[in-house]
Motif scaffolding. Structure first.
Motif, PDB file in Angstrom:
ATOM      1  N   ALA A 156       0.800  -1.216   0.000  1.00 48.17           N
ATOM      2  CA  ALA A 156       0.000   0.000   0.000  1.00 48.17           C
ATOM      3  C   ALA A 156       0.837   1.273   0.000  1.00 48.17           C
ATOM      4  O   ALA A 156       0.308   2.359   0.206  1.00 48.17           O
TER       5      ALA A 156
ATOM      6  N   LYS B 187      -0.424   4.511  -1.488  1.00 52.22           N
ATOM      7  CA  LYS B 187      -1.795   4.171  -1.893  1.00 52.22           C
ATOM      8  C   LYS B 187      -2.796   4.647  -0.862  1.00 52.22           C
ATOM      9  O   LYS B 187      -2.445   5.135   0.196  1.00 52.22           O
ATOM     10  N   ASP B 188      -4.049   4.383  -1.213  1.00 54.00           N
ATOM     11  CA  ASP B 188      -5.181   4.771  -0.394  1.00 54.00           C
ATOM     12  C   ASP B 188      -5.432   3.678   0.649  1.00 54.00           C
ATOM     13  O   ASP B 188      -5.709   2.540   0.287  1.00 54.00           O
ATOM     14  N   VAL B 189      -5.302   4.019   1.938  1.00 55.96           N
ATOM     15  CA  VAL B 189      -5.407   3.006   2.993  1.00 55.96           C
ATOM     16  C   VAL B 189      -6.283   3.499   4.138  1.00 55.96           C
ATOM     17  O   VAL B 189      -6.257   4.681   4.485  1.00 55.96           O
ATOM     18  N   SER B 190      -7.034   2.608   4.741  1.00 57.85           N
ATOM     19  CA  SER B 190      -7.642   2.898   6.032  1.00 57.85           C
ATOM     20  C   SER B 190      -7.586   1.632   6.875  1.00 57.85           C
ATOM     21  O   SER B 190      -7.262   0.562   6.359  1.00 57.85           O
ATOM     22  N   LYS B 191      -7.886   1.768   8.158  1.00 63.79           N
ATOM     23  CA  LYS B 191      -7.803   0.608   9.044  1.00 63.79           C
ATOM     24  C   LYS B 191      -9.028   0.491   9.926  1.00 63.79           C
ATOM     25  O   LYS B 191      -9.429   1.470  10.560  1.00 63.79           O
TER      26      LYS B 191
END
Lengths: 383, 151, 412
Positions: free
Chosen positions: A72, A75-79
């Motif tokens: 990622a 990149k576009d990441v969320s958790k």
């Protein structure tokens, strides 16, 4: 919602007491092999949704060290900080919004080698009452739930043991499972270490190292990426009130509500008939009949009957956890994602030795967190 | 498969958290110190909650009106705990402990507490129990030591 | 894609250092009540609750389980999102997707932190120490925040590398950081909810504070605050039904991007210092502007709220967001003030108020209040705010989130 979302690929590690690789390499190998299988690169992923816990990984903002290893970087990441089934839900909503075409969900835990699962579970207790009272923990909460169910449904200790036997045997048919015993007997279960009545060590989940990755795509993209997409037909999630003493531990309001929402979305009125196989995140086997009832997979108080008739076995009428479930391997919060991956495997008829007899058209996958499953997520998947 | 080395590193950090119990639990603890069990009422559904807190999640209403509950009730559910969890390690207890859910007279929620004065073999739901406080109370949850059968 | 509007913002009260009078749920609950009070919504209208904080700071895993009853979440779908410093905005964007996906009509988002119960610096060291372990396994990283922090310098140590590098790039001096910090503290004095309020604070006042890690002084750093922020998000079709105001803030764009913890990456052949922030400048910001249909951000955006854990970041981020060419010059010219042409953090920013799990959400909340014309206590930007930008950063200078709000929905 005018869009549809599908699961187009998934990959699990083998579940081990100690993975031969450190966390980073374990996850990198997993994601790389999924991308290779799908014949795509990380640039084809619209958004990454991770599911991991600072308490499990033993460091603050653990995901910040994992960004490159899941592919990622930049990149576009969320958790999502919850059972990983919630991460699939979030990934799905991101695709439904029209903002993304693909989403990769990755979850990992070194529950076998690096942390003690009961310790992590203890951190779920509120610090001012339950942690101070030192009475409720994951074991006693599940035990109270099991006792309440046994009192109500007249499920016997032998029947409870039969469920554990089933899961150990199922585990033996699942090459990824950690705890498995093809010739397990009720005696093995009933002679294992007592934890809190009626629960014993072999009723409990098996802490493990492991990771799972699931690739989601919009309808159009899904048809490009695979010949046999698994569609997310319905999803529901719900959280109950906190204190055990205010919850009906047997009825399980939150699970019922989550299931109701998922079934409505999937257009199912008779889940017992329509759902061909279920993978449930049960921390203790006693939760299998409780969840099955709350999910409407078996009638109320039918647990004992279902067990004696073998209905929950792989070959049974209502197969539950053909993979062996969390009793075979449970890297805590990865569990929900594993359940989803296993449900997909069943729907595609790829489960090999633990494939249910009649390849199902609809499968149910479930995730949960909290004492006695306070928070539940239900997925209905179909092909 | 080559087995790689393990590096151990002792991290001399102590995480100390100072949790505030808030107004409601504070009052509850004061109650325990004077050997009383306090509950609080939701003005809308009129449920009496023990332990008390500021909100009723069913009605999303602020709880009001304190009640002093009679220290007697009925055992509704129980488990016999053979182990305790210490820093994540599951350790055997010296002797099994009965952990019960008790419906106090006048309360709507079940209180989790230890049950003593009855053997694990004989304990049954429906048992009438009464609260036993420590002789010297300190304003902690441990002041309410256990429940035992009403003779 | 469905349009989503923010119809209400609720704080629990003023953010302060210590709240010995309440426990965690009791701290959050009034923010929920205040948000709902300003709408025509009832608790039962809320479809989903999205919540987040920094879990290790209070030492509670999945704290939303505990305060189910306090936040109107019992019997409801709840999603928990946590991403370090960006948590608040990640939670907000989670709420946005709940509505934009068509799954829910109304979402309530909650960001909070109660710093007086834990020890944030110990918590933060928790992200530095594994970096040392990571070095044993993979070799040292290529400079930047991680190594600096690992050297025992704490988060301020890491930030000092960034500050120096920024000043070098912008041809600024530490005096510019003093000026920026002074503006933040003065703005905070006009915001009744801000923590560190210092009316008419001057650069000279800041310059008097002790040096922590050159060029950062004590006066450039943020406090540890207790507080909660709650927002209500509603689908376009339901705005009339639930909003109690004609002026709502529309979500025009959301974007996020992540680099890695060592602020460089050899795999992709890129090494970047913590002041480079390509994730913001080259990835997230262009993506957000495209989604919002904004061609010229300097002209079309009237104010911004950036995540400035340290005062130099309040200078750096507007540049990375393409809102200002050179912030050092802009602050000298007074252009970043509340009445300037690109007001930055009229609220006083994170440097004045930092309840970490809430902070990135407060940026969105403050931007939305500016659009609604509801910023209290004199920190409302005088000219009409048509578009506003909110920004958050987190991790080891490696996560960035951006939200663009407008006074009318995007036609899609």
């Amino acid at each position: 919602m005018d869009r549809k979302v599908a699961i187009v690929g998934y990959k699990q590690t083998k579940y081990l007491e100690q993975n031969e690789n450190p966390r980073e390499r374990m996850v990198m190998n997993l994601v790389q092999s999924l991308l290779q299988d799908m014949k795509i690169t990380r640039d084809d992923i619209g958004t990454f949704i991770l599911s991991c816990s600072d308490f499990q990984d033993g460091r603050t903002i653990s995901e910040c060290f994992m960004i490159p290893w899941v592919g990622a970087y930049m990149k576009d990441v969320s958790k999502v900080d919850s059972d990983s089934a919630n991460a699939v839900l979030y990934a799905m909503m991101r695709i439904l919004s029209g903002n993304y075409e693909t989403a990769l969900v990755v979850s990992w835990a070194m529950g076998g080698s690096e942390f003690r699962s009961p310790r992590v579970m203890d951190f779920e207790l509120d610090p001012i009452y339950e942690r101070q009272a030192k009475l409720v923990n994951e074991i006693t909460a599940a035990a109270l739930q099991a006792q309440a169910y046994m009192a109500k449904s007249k499920l016997t200790e032998e029947q409870l043991a039969a469920l554990a036997v089933k899961n150990l045997r199922n585990g033996a048919r699942n090459p990824l499972a950690l705890r498995k015993k093809a010739d397990a007997t009720a005696k093995d279960i009933l002679s294992s270490r007592p934890l809190a009545s009626p629960l014993r060590e072999l009723h409990a989940y098996t802490p493990a190292d492991g990771a799972c990755a699931v690739l989601l795509a919009s309808e159009e993209k899904a048809r490009e990426l695979t010949k046999n997409p698994v569609w997310i037909k319905g999803v529901g999630f719900c959280q109950d009130t906190y204190y055990l003493g205010e919850r009906d531990l047997v009825k399980m309001d939150s699970l019922q509500k989550a299931a109701k929402t998922a079934y409505k979305m999937a257009g199912i009125t008779d889940p017992a008939k329509k759902i061909g196989v279920s993978e449930l995140h049960t921390t203790f086997v006693s939760q299998e009949p409780i969840f099955a009832e709350a999910l409407g997979l078996i009638p109320k108080n039918a647990g004992p009957n279902a067990v004696s008739k073998g209905a929950l076995e792989i070959e049974g009428k209502t197969p539950i956890n053909p993979s062996g479930g969390p009793q075979a391997a449970n890297p805590l919060m990865v569990s929900g994602l594993i359940r989803i991956a296993e449900a997909c495997t069943q729907l595609r008829g790829e489960a090999g030795e633990h494939q249910v007899k009649k390849t199902p058209r609809l499968a149910l996958a479930h995730g949960q967190i909290g004492m006695a499953a306070q928070h539940n997520v239900v997925f209905v998947l179909g092909n | 498969m080559a087995e790689h080395k393990i590096v151990n590193s002792f991290v001399g950090l102590q995480f100390i958290y100072n949790y505030r119990v808030g107004e409601y639990l504070d009052k509850y603890l004061d109650g325990l110190q004077s050997k009383k069990i306090l509950g609080i009422t939701c003005p809308e559904c009129e449920r009496v909650l023990v332990p008390p807190r500021s909100m009723c999640g069913k009605c999303n209403a602020k709880t009001k009106k304190w009640v002093t509950l009679k220290p007697v009730g009925t055992l509704k559910n129980f488990t016999i705990s053979h182990v305790e969890i210490e820093q994540g390690e599951i350790k055997d207890r010296e002797k099994p402990v009965i952990i019960g859910q008790i419906k106090l007279e006048g309360a709507d929620s079940l209180l989790t507490a230890k049950i003593e004065g009855v053997s694990p073999k004989e304990v049954k739901t429906g048992l009438k129990v009464k609260a036993v406080f420590k002789d010297t109370t300190e304003g902690t949850l441990q002041d309410l030591d256990h429940f035992e059968p009403v003779k | 894609m469905r349009n989503v509007a923010i119809i209400s913002v609720g704080y629990n009260g003023r953010f302060v250092a210590k709240r010995p009078d309440v426990n965690i749920p009791e701290l959050i609950q009034p923010a929920v009540a205040n948000a709902i009070k300003k709408t025509k919504l009832k608790y039962s209208d809320i479809g989903v609750v999205v919540e987040g904080n920094m879990p290790t700071f209070e030492g509670i895993n999945y704290p939303h389980l505990w305060f189910s009853d306090h936040i109107g979440a019992a019997g409801k779908p709840v999603l928990r999102i946590s991403t370090g410093g960006t948590t608040g905005m990640s939670v907000f964007q989670g709420g946005y997707y709940c509505v934009a996906s068509g799954m829910f009509d109304v979402a309530m988002v909650i960001g909070w932190e109660k710093h007086d119960e834990g020890d944030a610096q110990v918590g933060l060291i928790g992200i530095v120490l594994p970096e040392a372990f990571s070095m044993f396994q993979f070799g040292p990283d290529m400079g930047g925040g991680g190594t600096g922090m690992m050297g025992g310098l704490s988060s301020t140590g890491g930030a000092s590398f960034q500050a120096l590098s920024y000043l070098h790039r912008a041809k600024g001096t530490p005096d510019h950081i003093d000026k920026m910090a002074a503006q933040a503290r003065s703005n905070a004095a006009k915001n009744p909810y801000a923590h560190l309020q210092h009316p008419n604070c001057t650069a000279a006042d800041i310059a008097k504070t002790p040096m922590v890690s050159y060029p950062l002084r004590y006066g450039h750093t943020c406090p540890a605050s207790c507080g909660a922020c709650v927002m209500l998000l509603v689908a376009e079709e339901k705005v009339k039904k639930f909003a109690d105001t004609d002026r709502v803030a529309w979500v025009k764009a959301v974007a996020t991007a992540s680099s890695d913890a060592t602020t460089g990456n050899l795999v992709d052949g890129q090494i970047n210092d913590p002041a480079e922030q390509a994730i913001c400048e080259k990835i997230a910001a262009p993506k957000a502007y495209k989604m919002a249909g904004i061609q010229n951000p300097k002209k079309e955006i009237q104010m911004c709220e950036v995540y400035d854990g340290f005062a130099h970041q309040e200078l750096m981020w507007p540049e990375k967001l393409h809102l200002v060419d050179n912030s050092c010059k802009a602050i000298d010219e007074g252009r970043l003030a509340i009445d300037g042409d690109m007001p930055v953090n009229p609220s006083g920013g994170v440097v004045s108020t930092n309840a970490i799990g809430a902070s990135a959400m407060v940026r969105v909340a403050e931007a939305s209040l500016q659009i609604m014309g509801m910023a209290e206590g004199g920190h409302q930007v005088p000219r009409r705010v048509k578009n506003a930008l909110a920004h958050g950063w987190g991790g080891l200078f490696q996560f960035v989130t951006i939200t663009i709000l407008g006074d009318e929905p995007v036609k899609r």
